[in-house]
Design an enzyme around this catalytic site. Structure first.
Site, PDB file in Angstrom:
ATOM      1  N   CYS A 109       0.799  -1.228   0.000  1.00 28.58           N
ATOM      2  CA  CYS A 109       0.000   0.000   0.000  1.00 28.58           C
ATOM      3  C   CYS A 109       0.832   1.280   0.000  1.00 28.58           C
ATOM      4  O   CYS A 109       0.274   2.373  -0.104  1.00 28.58           O
ATOM      5  CB  CYS A 109      -0.930   0.005   1.206  1.00 28.58           C
ATOM      6  SG  CYS A 109      -1.809  -1.542   1.428  1.00 28.58           S
ATOM      7  N   HIS A 132      -3.450   7.872   5.510  1.00 27.06           N
ATOM      8  CA  HIS A 132      -3.562   6.545   4.916  1.00 27.06           C
ATOM      9  C   HIS A 132      -4.995   6.063   5.111  1.00 27.06           C
ATOM     10  O   HIS A 132      -5.598   5.549   4.177  1.00 27.06           O
ATOM     11  CB  HIS A 132      -2.544   5.594   5.550  1.00 27.06           C
ATOM     12  CG  HIS A 132      -2.441   4.294   4.828  1.00 27.06           C
ATOM     13  ND1 HIS A 132      -2.119   4.221   3.491  1.00 27.06           N
ATOM     14  CD2 HIS A 132      -2.639   3.018   5.242  1.00 27.06           C
ATOM     15  CE1 HIS A 132      -2.108   2.946   3.104  1.00 27.06           C
ATOM     16  NE2 HIS A 132      -2.428   2.206   4.159  1.00 27.06           N
ATOM     17  N   GLU A 165      -2.583   5.327  13.143  1.00 28.45           N
ATOM     18  CA  GLU A 165      -2.211   6.548  12.433  1.00 28.45           C
ATOM     19  C   GLU A 165      -2.530   7.787  13.265  1.00 28.45           C
ATOM     20  O   GLU A 165      -1.718   8.716  13.359  1.00 28.45           O
ATOM     21  CB  GLU A 165      -2.930   6.623  11.087  1.00 28.45           C
ATOM     22  CG  GLU A 165      -2.516   7.820  10.246  1.00 28.45           C
ATOM     23  CD  GLU A 165      -3.011   7.746   8.814  1.00 28.45           C
ATOM     24  OE1 GLU A 165      -2.464   8.480   7.972  1.00 28.45           O
ATOM     25  OE2 GLU A 165      -3.931   6.947   8.533  1.00 28.45           O
ATOM     26  N   LYS A 179      -9.806   7.690   0.642  1.00 29.74           N
ATOM     27  CA  LYS A 179     -10.184   6.294   0.375  1.00 29.74           C
ATOM     28  C   LYS A 179     -11.672   6.087   0.606  1.00 29.74           C
ATOM     29  O   LYS A 179     -12.269   5.158   0.046  1.00 29.74           O
ATOM     30  CB  LYS A 179      -9.382   5.346   1.264  1.00 29.74           C
ATOM     31  CG  LYS A 179      -7.912   5.194   0.890  1.00 29.74           C
ATOM     32  CD  LYS A 179      -7.216   4.204   1.795  1.00 29.74           C
ATOM     33  CE  LYS A 179      -5.757   4.001   1.414  1.00 29.74           C
ATOM     34  NZ  LYS A 179      -4.911   5.177   1.710  1.00 29.74           N
ATOM     35  N   HIS A 238      -9.478   1.873  -1.692  1.00 33.54           N
ATOM     36  CA  HIS A 238      -8.046   1.674  -1.465  1.00 33.54           C
ATOM     37  C   HIS A 238      -7.432   1.054  -2.718  1.00 33.54           C
ATOM     38  O   HIS A 238      -7.653  -0.120  -3.010  1.00 33.54           O
ATOM     39  CB  HIS A 238      -7.853   0.770  -0.255  1.00 33.54           C
ATOM     40  CG  HIS A 238      -6.445   0.689   0.243  1.00 33.54           C
ATOM     41  ND1 HIS A 238      -5.354   1.034  -0.524  1.00 33.54           N
ATOM     42  CD2 HIS A 238      -5.948   0.293   1.441  1.00 33.54           C
ATOM     43  CE1 HIS A 238      -4.245   0.855   0.182  1.00 33.54           C
ATOM     44  NE2 HIS A 238      -4.590   0.409   1.371  1.00 33.54           N
ATOM     45  N   PHE A 240       1.289  -3.014   4.509  1.00 32.98           N
ATOM     46  CA  PHE A 240       1.571  -4.335   5.060  1.00 32.98           C
ATOM     47  C   PHE A 240       3.072  -4.605   4.921  1.00 32.98           C
ATOM     48  O   PHE A 240       3.708  -4.208   3.939  1.00 32.98           O
ATOM     49  CB  PHE A 240       0.807  -5.410   4.282  1.00 32.98           C
ATOM     50  CG  PHE A 240      -0.621  -5.591   4.725  1.00 32.98           C
ATOM     51  CD1 PHE A 240      -1.126  -4.951   5.832  1.00 32.98           C
ATOM     52  CD2 PHE A 240      -1.460  -6.433   4.011  1.00 32.98           C
ATOM     53  CE1 PHE A 240      -2.440  -5.145   6.246  1.00 32.98           C
ATOM     54  CE2 PHE A 240      -2.778  -6.630   4.405  1.00 32.98           C
ATOM     55  CZ  PHE A 240      -3.265  -5.989   5.514  1.00 32.98           C
TER      56      PHE A 240
END
Length: 403
Positions: A162, A294, A305, A326, A331, A390
């Site tokens: 990502c 994010h 976050e 998003k 995403h 990830f």
């Protein structure tokens, strides 16, 4: 160190087929997430996504190109065309040799993989198209952009889940800043909305069945999207000398590794990336006005976050705006940071902050100004764009208004 500016931008995503359409979607707080439409979708538990609907590649590409371009490459080529048309550059001679491409993707030619696995395993055929390998490889989009526009400098693909697009754009920024290149075409793309792509993500149990609601209490997961965002990064004096329109200036970048868990994010890793980008850009906390988060809509990501931002900014965190687009386009995995950069540039150029839509109820663990549901007018000088992947791979960009 050279200064780096952005002189072109292009996109295709579930909100629009251009930058103008996408920004209109941001301003309206429009949702591009809808019911998925592709083969075998009825076999999935997750049936929504930020899909580019009513898309016909035959209206954009010839038969030979379609044979070579996976859907993610097609999206890249369309976004690159818009960005390079806007910047007004043509590449020949020394400029061609000092210009390159660095793009991000995670799945690469996932549509091609899905189609050909079906051909071999479900339909029982023993042969596939001879271009399957060059069509599915992760560097296909970068290679085709370099060939189309005669870009003979460094050209490659970054795959860091990502954070792929932010890592790619950070590399482009550094290559220009250090004098290696004058111009870099950069950004990212993704098209994982097919049976195999969504089925794999279902297994992680992080997907929402109804909506993406980042930072909102009761949120229940992320929603995938697809598309591309492509930018032209250019050395400032080079752009100035040719009278180019400058959209924004890239002023800092940092990347960190959590080195802890393959899927669970780390507050410390995220905080080090944010503070590193600010340090690289020589910013104080109070200089930052807006953060494009994010913000995936998963409980683990959102609260981590927010905690990282609170740690880095201290009391100034209460005066920051932070939103997740998003919630509107989904995403895009490896391409997501590139589409999100459009919202950062909009904030700097137009003074409009894209909202976090779908917000229903405040979460005490996400107690920041997340610009809920409605876009906001604000005078913004400096922005950050966060990407946390990830594998614990983090990448943060800092931008300011055009000089």
């Amino acid at each position: 160190m050279k200064r780096v500016v952005i002189t072109g931008q292009g996109t295709i995503n579930s909100l629009g087929r251009s930058v103008a359409e996408t920004l209109e979607g941001f301003r309206e707080g429009r949702c591009g997430i809808s019911d998925l439409e592709f083969q075998d979708v009825d076999r999935l538990s997750i049936k929504i996504g930020g899909q580019v609907k009513n898309y016909d590649p035959e209206t954009e590409f010839n038969r030979q190109q379609i044979a070579l371009y996976d859907r993610y490459t097609q999206f890249t080529m369309l976004a690159a065309r818009e960005a390079l048309t806007q910047c007004g550059l043509t590449f020949g001679g020394e400029l061609a040799e000092r210009s390159g491409v660095v793009l991000g993707t995670s799945g690469g030619g996932m549509q091609t993989l899905d189609e050909n696995y079906r051909t071999v395993y479900e339909e029982g055929k023993n042969r596939v198209h001879p271009f399957v390998v060059p069509k599915l490889m992760n560097n296909a989009a970068a290679s085709h952009v370099s060939m189309k526009y005669n870009l003979k400098g460094p050209s490659f693909t970054v795959a860091s889940a990502c954070a792929s697009s932010n890592h790619a754009m950070g590399q482009a920024f550094q290559m220009i800043r250090t004098g290696m290149c004058d111009v870099m075409v950069t950004g990212g793309s993704e098209s994982m909305l097919c049976f195999g792509g969504v089925k794999a993500w279902e297994g992680l149990r992080v997907m929402s069945r109804d909506a993406c609601r980042p930072f909102s209490l009761g949120r229940n997961g992320m929603v995938q999207g697809e598309g591309a965002g492509v930018f032209v990064f250019e050395e400032y004096e080079h752009a100035k000398a040719r009278g180019a329109e400058i959209l924004a200036e890239v002023i800092g970048f940092a990347m960190t590794s959590d080195a802890s868990d393959i899927v669970m994010p780390s507050k410390q890793g995220a905080a080090r990336a944010i503070s590193g980008a600010m340090r690289d850009a020589r910013l104080n906390p109070e200089d930052v006005c807006y953060i494009n988060a994010h913000g995936t809509g998963t409980a683990a990501n959102d609260k981590t976050e927010c905690a990282a931002v609170a740690d880095v900014f201290g009391t100034h965190a209460d005066h920051l705006m932070m939103s997740s687009t998003k919630s509107m386009h989904g995403h895009l995995i490896g391409g997501t940071g590139a589409v999100e950069l459009l919202a950062c540039i909009m904030a700097l150029r137009e003074g409009v902050i894209a909202p976090t839509i779908g917000y229903e109820e405040a979460d005490p663990e996400c107690a920041l100004d997340v610009v809920p549901n409605v876009a906001r007018d604000a005078n913004v000088e400096v922005v950050l764009s966060n990407a946390f992947a990830f594998g614990g791979l983090n990448a943060v960009l800092a931008l300011r208004k055009a000089p």
